[in-house]
Motif scaffolding. Sequence first.
Motif, mmCIF file in Angstrom:
data_model
loop_
_atom_site.group_PDB
_atom_site.id
_atom_site.type_symbol
_atom_site.label_atom_id
_atom_site.label_comp_id
_atom_site.label_asym_id
_atom_site.label_seq_id
_atom_site.Cartn_x
_atom_site.Cartn_y
_atom_site.Cartn_z
ATOM 1 N N THR A 264 18.365 33.925 -52.774
ATOM 2 C CA THR A 264 19.249 35.233 -52.162
ATOM 3 C C THR A 264 20.253 35.528 -52.301
ATOM 4 O OG1 THR A 264 17.251 34.795 -50.527
ATOM 5 C CG2 THR A 264 19.305 36.550 -49.925
ATOM 6 N N ASP B 241 22.393 27.768 -45.252
ATOM 7 C CA ASP B 241 20.753 28.024 -44.896
ATOM 8 C C ASP B 241 20.081 29.128 -45.421
ATOM 9 O OD1 ASP B 241 19.158 26.715 -42.983
ATOM 10 O OD2 ASP B 241 19.233 28.554 -41.474
ATOM 11 N N THR B 242 20.809 29.857 -45.990
ATOM 12 C CA THR B 242 20.014 31.090 -46.209
ATOM 13 C C THR B 242 18.763 30.406 -47.533
ATOM 14 O OG1 THR B 242 21.572 32.540 -46.142
ATOM 15 C CG2 THR B 242 19.701 32.971 -47.197
ATOM 16 N N HIS B 243 20.103 29.755 -47.836
ATOM 17 C CA HIS B 243 19.254 29.487 -49.196
ATOM 18 C C HIS B 243 17.787 28.218 -49.078
ATOM 19 C CE1 HIS B 243 22.343 31.071 -52.351
ATOM 20 N NE2 HIS B 243 21.765 31.673 -52.060
ATOM 21 N N VAL B 244 18.482 27.330 -47.612
ATOM 22 C CA VAL B 244 17.394 26.220 -47.639
ATOM 23 C C VAL B 244 15.903 27.286 -47.568
ATOM 24 C CG1 VAL B 244 16.887 24.590 -45.740
ATOM 25 C CG2 VAL B 244 18.594 24.924 -47.235
ATOM 26 N N THR B 245 15.972 28.029 -46.215
ATOM 27 C CA THR B 245 15.129 28.983 -46.026
ATOM 28 C C THR B 245 14.259 29.874 -46.911
ATOM 29 O OG1 THR B 245 16.348 29.195 -43.535
ATOM 30 C CG2 THR B 245 14.313 30.834 -44.369
ATOM 31 N N ASP B 246 15.185 30.227 -48.197
ATOM 32 C CA ASP B 246 14.244 30.489 -49.100
ATOM 33 C C ASP B 246 13.350 29.440 -49.360
ATOM 34 O OD1 ASP B 246 16.110 33.063 -49.334
ATOM 35 O OD2 ASP B 246 17.080 31.969 -50.716
ATOM 36 N N VAL C 83 12.178 26.009 -47.897
ATOM 37 C CA VAL C 83 11.577 26.508 -46.640
ATOM 38 C C VAL C 83 10.108 27.397 -46.545
ATOM 39 C CG1 VAL C 83 10.683 26.118 -44.413
ATOM 40 C CG2 VAL C 83 12.901 24.661 -45.782
ATOM 41 N N ARG C 84 10.504 28.676 -47.209
ATOM 42 C CA ARG C 84 9.505 29.624 -46.489
ATOM 43 C C ARG C 84 8.501 29.907 -47.951
ATOM 44 N NH1 ARG C 84 7.292 30.525 -42.405
ATOM 45 N NH2 ARG C 84 7.173 33.449 -43.682
ATOM 46 N N GLU D 62 6.315 26.899 -46.700
ATOM 47 C CA GLU D 62 4.819 27.672 -45.591
ATOM 48 C C GLU D 62 3.907 28.526 -46.620
ATOM 49 O OE1 GLU D 62 8.108 26.234 -42.013
ATOM 50 O OE2 GLU D 62 7.833 28.837 -42.476
ATOM 51 N N VAL E 246 16.048 20.924 -47.668
ATOM 52 C CA VAL E 246 14.254 21.592 -47.312
ATOM 53 C C VAL E 246 13.551 20.156 -47.183
ATOM 54 C CG1 VAL E 246 12.502 22.237 -49.248
ATOM 55 C CG2 VAL E 246 14.392 23.071 -49.326
ATOM 56 N N ARG F 106 13.570 19.515 -43.582
ATOM 57 C CA ARG F 106 13.180 20.665 -42.420
ATOM 58 C C ARG F 106 11.854 20.697 -43.063
ATOM 59 N NH1 ARG F 106 16.906 26.128 -42.496
ATOM 60 N NH2 ARG F 106 14.390 26.844 -42.142
#
Length: 240
Positions: free
Chosen positions: A37, A53-58, A60-61, A64, A86, A89
């Motif tokens: 992002t 954390d934004t980039h980790v979530t990128d 991970v999503r 998933e 990643v 999580r």
Amino acid sequence: MATFMLVHGGHHGGWCYKKVARLLQAKGHIVYNPSMTGMGEREHLRFPGMNLDTHVTDIVRILEVDDLTDVILVGHSYGGMIITGVADRATERVGHRVYLDAAYPVNGESLLVHAGANIAPLEATMRLIDGVELVDFPEHMPPHFFGITDPEDAEFTAARLGPQPWACYTQPLVLTNEAAMRAIPESHIICSSTTVGRDMDLLRERSQGRVWDIDTGHDLMITEPEWTAARLEDVAATMA
């Protein structure tokens, strides 16, 4: 056939893996090389408060939503921070961690702390744009800074490098599942010039000897794509 998630470093985007991705795809592998992002072609999606954390979530999503498992996570430079988060999580979805001349953080460590000599000077370049603190603009980052000397590669890279949200470098990485994350097999692919200061014996111990180094610039996925892709296939072979 393996599934690779190629995670770029600071100031880059998924574009930096273009050559490596095509080489791996030609061998039948599934390859993701997303831009985080606010980076690369997603630069327009920056927002105040975005951080590591934004980039980790990128990532991970993606794991998933696409229901990916046994993924080989590959992180370059700052991307080492991302793939470590990643794997912490989404441990059950990750089959291997590859640190591509990358940060190798511990719990509670930011990239600023982990690599302060390289990161701290960037704060002097900070500009506030649309509420986001950004550092190290392209005029400060000629391609040769990343070890790119080929004129065609340099032109390609210079047109795409961009500033990085400062919070990505200052936010500490929080690990809540560290023992399980560290149990995931890991490998290290390192540029010879950056081996100085690394505990190579410890890396070999942690990775059961899967440590390779090459005499090239920091952006080895651009300068040495065939060699880099071959090493990633070596990693995949260990999972067969």
